[in-house]
Scaffold this motif. Sequence first.
Motif, PDB file in Angstrom:
ATOM      1  N   THR A  89       0.862  -1.175   0.000  1.00 35.75           N
ATOM      2  CA  THR A  89       0.000   0.000   0.000  1.00 35.75           C
ATOM      3  C   THR A  89       0.903   1.231   0.000  1.00 35.75           C
ATOM      4  O   THR A  89       1.797   1.350   0.845  1.00 35.75           O
ATOM      5  CB  THR A  89      -0.902   0.005   1.234  1.00 35.75           C
ATOM      6  N   THR A  90       0.707   2.118  -0.956  1.00 36.98           N
ATOM      7  CA  THR A  90       1.561   3.297  -1.070  1.00 36.98           C
ATOM      8  C   THR A  90       0.859   4.391  -1.865  1.00 36.98           C
ATOM      9  O   THR A  90       0.188   4.091  -2.863  1.00 36.98           O
ATOM     10  CB  THR A  90       2.904   2.954  -1.763  1.00 36.98           C
ATOM     11  N   PRO A  91       1.029   5.658  -1.450  1.00 34.57           N
ATOM     12  CA  PRO A  91       0.377   6.734  -2.215  1.00 34.57           C
ATOM     13  C   PRO A  91       0.958   6.876  -3.614  1.00 34.57           C
ATOM     14  O   PRO A  91       0.374   7.554  -4.458  1.00 34.57           O
ATOM     15  CB  PRO A  91       0.630   7.997  -1.380  1.00 34.57           C
ATOM     16  N   GLY A 115       2.953  -0.088   5.028  1.00 34.24           N
ATOM     17  CA  GLY A 115       4.067   0.782   5.380  1.00 34.24           C
ATOM     18  C   GLY A 115       3.706   1.747   6.496  1.00 34.24           C
ATOM     19  O   GLY A 115       2.534   1.946   6.820  1.00 34.24           O
ATOM     20  N   TYR A 117       5.921   5.365   8.598  1.00 30.94           N
ATOM     21  CA  TYR A 117       7.030   6.337   8.457  1.00 30.94           C
ATOM     22  C   TYR A 117       7.058   6.873   7.017  1.00 30.94           C
ATOM     23  O   TYR A 117       6.015   7.145   6.443  1.00 30.94           O
ATOM     24  CB  TYR A 117       8.366   5.723   8.875  1.00 30.94           C
ATOM     25  N   GLU A 118       8.266   6.926   6.415  1.00 30.69           N
ATOM     26  CA  GLU A 118       8.363   7.434   5.034  1.00 30.69           C
ATOM     27  C   GLU A 118       8.212   6.316   4.008  1.00 30.69           C
ATOM     28  O   GLU A 118       8.441   6.521   2.816  1.00 30.69           O
ATOM     29  CB  GLU A 118       9.700   8.163   4.821  1.00 30.69           C
ATOM     30  N   LEU A 139      -4.693   4.126  -2.308  1.00 30.31           N
ATOM     31  CA  LEU A 139      -6.129   4.277  -2.043  1.00 30.31           C
ATOM     32  C   LEU A 139      -6.665   5.571  -2.655  1.00 30.31           C
ATOM     33  O   LEU A 139      -7.849   5.692  -2.923  1.00 30.31           O
ATOM     34  CB  LEU A 139      -6.356   4.297  -0.527  1.00 30.31           C
ATOM     35  N   GLY A 140      -5.820   6.534  -2.869  1.00 33.61           N
ATOM     36  CA  GLY A 140      -6.274   7.810  -3.434  1.00 33.61           C
ATOM     37  C   GLY A 140      -5.165   8.834  -3.351  1.00 33.61           C
ATOM     38  O   GLY A 140      -4.103   8.567  -2.776  1.00 33.61           O
ATOM     39  N   TYR A 142      -3.972  11.171  -1.610  1.00 27.76           N
ATOM     40  CA  TYR A 142      -3.756  11.796  -0.307  1.00 27.76           C
ATOM     41  C   TYR A 142      -2.820  10.888   0.474  1.00 27.76           C
ATOM     42  O   TYR A 142      -2.584   9.740   0.073  1.00 27.76           O
ATOM     43  CB  TYR A 142      -5.078  11.985   0.464  1.00 27.76           C
ATOM     44  N   LEU A 144      -1.915   8.917   3.906  1.00 31.04           N
ATOM     45  CA  LEU A 144      -2.333   8.399   5.213  1.00 31.04           C
ATOM     46  C   LEU A 144      -1.091   8.222   6.073  1.00 31.04           C
ATOM     47  O   LEU A 144       0.029   8.254   5.569  1.00 31.04           O
ATOM     48  CB  LEU A 144      -3.012   7.040   5.024  1.00 31.04           C
ATOM     49  N   ASN A 145      -1.309   7.970   7.351  1.00 33.76           N
ATOM     50  CA  ASN A 145      -0.164   7.745   8.245  1.00 33.76           C
ATOM     51  C   ASN A 145       0.447   6.373   8.051  1.00 33.76           C
ATOM     52  O   ASN A 145       1.624   6.162   8.306  1.00 33.76           O
ATOM     53  CB  ASN A 145      -0.623   7.866   9.695  1.00 33.76           C
ATOM     54  N   GLY A 146      -0.408   5.434   7.651  1.00 31.32           N
ATOM     55  CA  GLY A 146       0.076   4.067   7.492  1.00 31.32           C
ATOM     56  C   GLY A 146      -0.798   3.326   6.505  1.00 31.32           C
ATOM     57  O   GLY A 146      -1.872   3.808   6.112  1.00 31.32           O
ATOM     58  N   GLY A 147      -0.374   2.130   6.095  1.00 29.59           N
ATOM     59  CA  GLY A 147      -1.085   1.399   5.058  1.00 29.59           C
ATOM     60  C   GLY A 147      -2.239   0.539   5.545  1.00 29.59           C
ATOM     61  O   GLY A 147      -2.922  -0.090   4.735  1.00 29.59           O
TER      62      GLY A 147
HETATM   63  N1  SAM Z   1       6.593   9.279   2.168  1.00 35.81           N
HETATM   64  C1  SAM Z   1       5.546   8.559   1.510  1.00 35.81           C
HETATM   65  C2  SAM Z   1       5.202   9.236   0.212  1.00 35.81           C
HETATM   66  O1  SAM Z   1       5.272  10.454   0.154  1.00 35.81           O
HETATM   67  O2  SAM Z   1       4.807   8.517  -0.734  1.00 35.81           O
HETATM   68  C3  SAM Z   1       4.316   8.494   2.376  1.00 35.81           C
HETATM   69  C4  SAM Z   1       4.479   7.613   3.545  1.00 35.81           C
HETATM   70  S1  SAM Z   1       3.033   7.472   4.464  1.00 35.81           S
HETATM   71  C5  SAM Z   1       3.222   8.671   5.701  1.00 35.81           C
HETATM   72  C6  SAM Z   1       3.257   5.981   5.339  1.00 35.81           C
HETATM   73  C7  SAM Z   1       2.571   4.788   4.752  1.00 35.81           C
HETATM   74  O3  SAM Z   1       1.178   4.996   4.675  1.00 35.81           O
HETATM   75  C8  SAM Z   1       2.972   4.395   3.331  1.00 35.81           C
HETATM   76  O4  SAM Z   1       4.158   3.656   3.295  1.00 35.81           O
HETATM   77  C9  SAM Z   1       1.795   3.602   2.874  1.00 35.81           C
HETATM   78  O5  SAM Z   1       1.862   2.261   3.277  1.00 35.81           O
HETATM   79  C10 SAM Z   1       0.650   4.242   3.623  1.00 35.81           C
HETATM   80  N2  SAM Z   1      -0.130   5.177   2.776  1.00 35.81           N
HETATM   81  C11 SAM Z   1      -0.170   6.511   2.886  1.00 35.81           C
HETATM   82  N3  SAM Z   1      -0.978   7.046   1.988  1.00 35.81           N
HETATM   83  C12 SAM Z   1      -1.482   6.032   1.274  1.00 35.81           C
HETATM   84  C13 SAM Z   1      -2.387   5.954   0.184  1.00 35.81           C
HETATM   85  N4  SAM Z   1      -2.914   7.040  -0.368  1.00 35.81           N
HETATM   86  N5  SAM Z   1      -2.690   4.747  -0.304  1.00 35.81           N
HETATM   87  C14 SAM Z   1      -2.136   3.622   0.222  1.00 35.81           C
HETATM   88  N6  SAM Z   1      -1.281   3.625   1.258  1.00 35.81           N
HETATM   89  C15 SAM Z   1      -0.962   4.822   1.776  1.00 35.81           C
END
Ligand code: SAM
Length: 404
Positions: A89-91, A115, A117-118, A139-140, A142, A144-147
């Motif tokens: 899961t990742t933005p 995921g 953190y970063e 997911l979209g 934006y 999130l703090n975590g996946g």
């Molecule tokens: N530094 C990353 C970036 O800018 O792409 C964002 C990290 S985010 C704070 C932490 C975790 O939240 C990510 O590793 C991911 O697993 C999850 N996450 C955040 N936004 C997400 C999204 N829109 N869709 C899916 N997972 C998300």
Amino acid sequence: MRLDYVSIFPDFFAPLTLSLPGKAAEKGLLEVGVHDLRGWTHDRHHTVDDTPYGGGAGMVMKPEPWGDALDALVVPPTTTGQRTTVVFTTPSGEPFDQRLAEELATREHLVFACGRYEGIDQRVIDHARTVAEVREVSLGDYVLNGGEVAALAITEAVVRLLPGFMGNAASLVEESHAESGLLEYPVYTKPPVWRGHEVPAVLRSGDHAKVASWRREQAVRRTAQRRPDLLTPSVLDDGTPIVRATPGDAGELLTLQRACWVQEALANDMLDIPALHESLEDVRAWLGEWDTYVVRRAGRLVAAVRGRVERGEHGDVWDIGRIMVAPDLQGSGLGRILLEHIQAVAPAEVASYVLFTGAASVRNQRMYKKAGFRLRRDLPAPPGAVVLTKNAARHGTDTRRGDL
Ligand code: SAM
């Protein structure tokens, strides 16, 4: 299907035991495993993160615990040849949508890597690709703090597609983002009147054909209004699209208009029809004020239609006009298709459609009547013309309120 979740917050997945996923697990449709990533750490502090190479803010998830987690969870290809699918899961992943949910629902084993953190060290994803199918999913747009929330949302969309999961599989066919690609029509249940709001009469009529046609019209309208990006352009039988006119179409529109209006002028024995005398500047001006659609065949602009909202005494009216088909293609059904198209793209708030045609243009009048328009001799019309109106299918309480 087997689902495994890896996270540093395994408690996030408690909802998996609730509601339908819980029931699916009870029925044996689903096997679920929730794993704490820290279980694959080997130091006293169960460290899962470290500072980023190259500097910068935040921490990055270390590769070693993830590597051990994948070693433990990814299984060799099954007898059907299917590999484990690891969903990171990742933005920055591919956007999650119904098509992807349908695809993931065909897999036998999903591992969700959540995921924090970063994010996760890139080498984990690169390594996962060597042992499993990998999907990086967002997911979209934006952050999130975590996946975990993303993994739960994906799970819910995927699991409800599993055969035997939904009590009534038909409900999967009609809903938003299903096969039709349209948003769902508005839905109602009892009582028939609630706080002065009535259920549309057509839904209580018992006429299945009318209900189906009302729902289809509502779905198209709602989609055009809220998510025009979902609508593929209307196409003719041969795949030719009906597209929005651009300012560059003004010259060809003028030519088409002259060709069509000369015919109208002759049929109605009147040469002072304003459209016949418009200049290129006039066409450019109205193009800016009307929603205009055109059809091109072999590069030639062969048909057009326009519509715009007029404020009527009883509500908004969708004024339809300039349904024009090149003389050599008249009688081919193009006019009817354009008429359907311009009604479908009318804004949701319009109460009725209105159009004018020559009083002696019998063929046009026949087409409009076939499409459900009524001749309105009671309404004022320009000299030599008649007015036709039709109620727009709407989901208000009184479908006749806005009739002209
Ligand atoms: N530094 C990353 C970036 O800018 O792409 C964002 C990290 S985010 C704070 C932490 C975790 O939240 C990510 O590793 C991911 O697993 C999850 N996450 C955040 N936004 C997400 C999204 N829109 N869709 C899916 N997972 C998300």
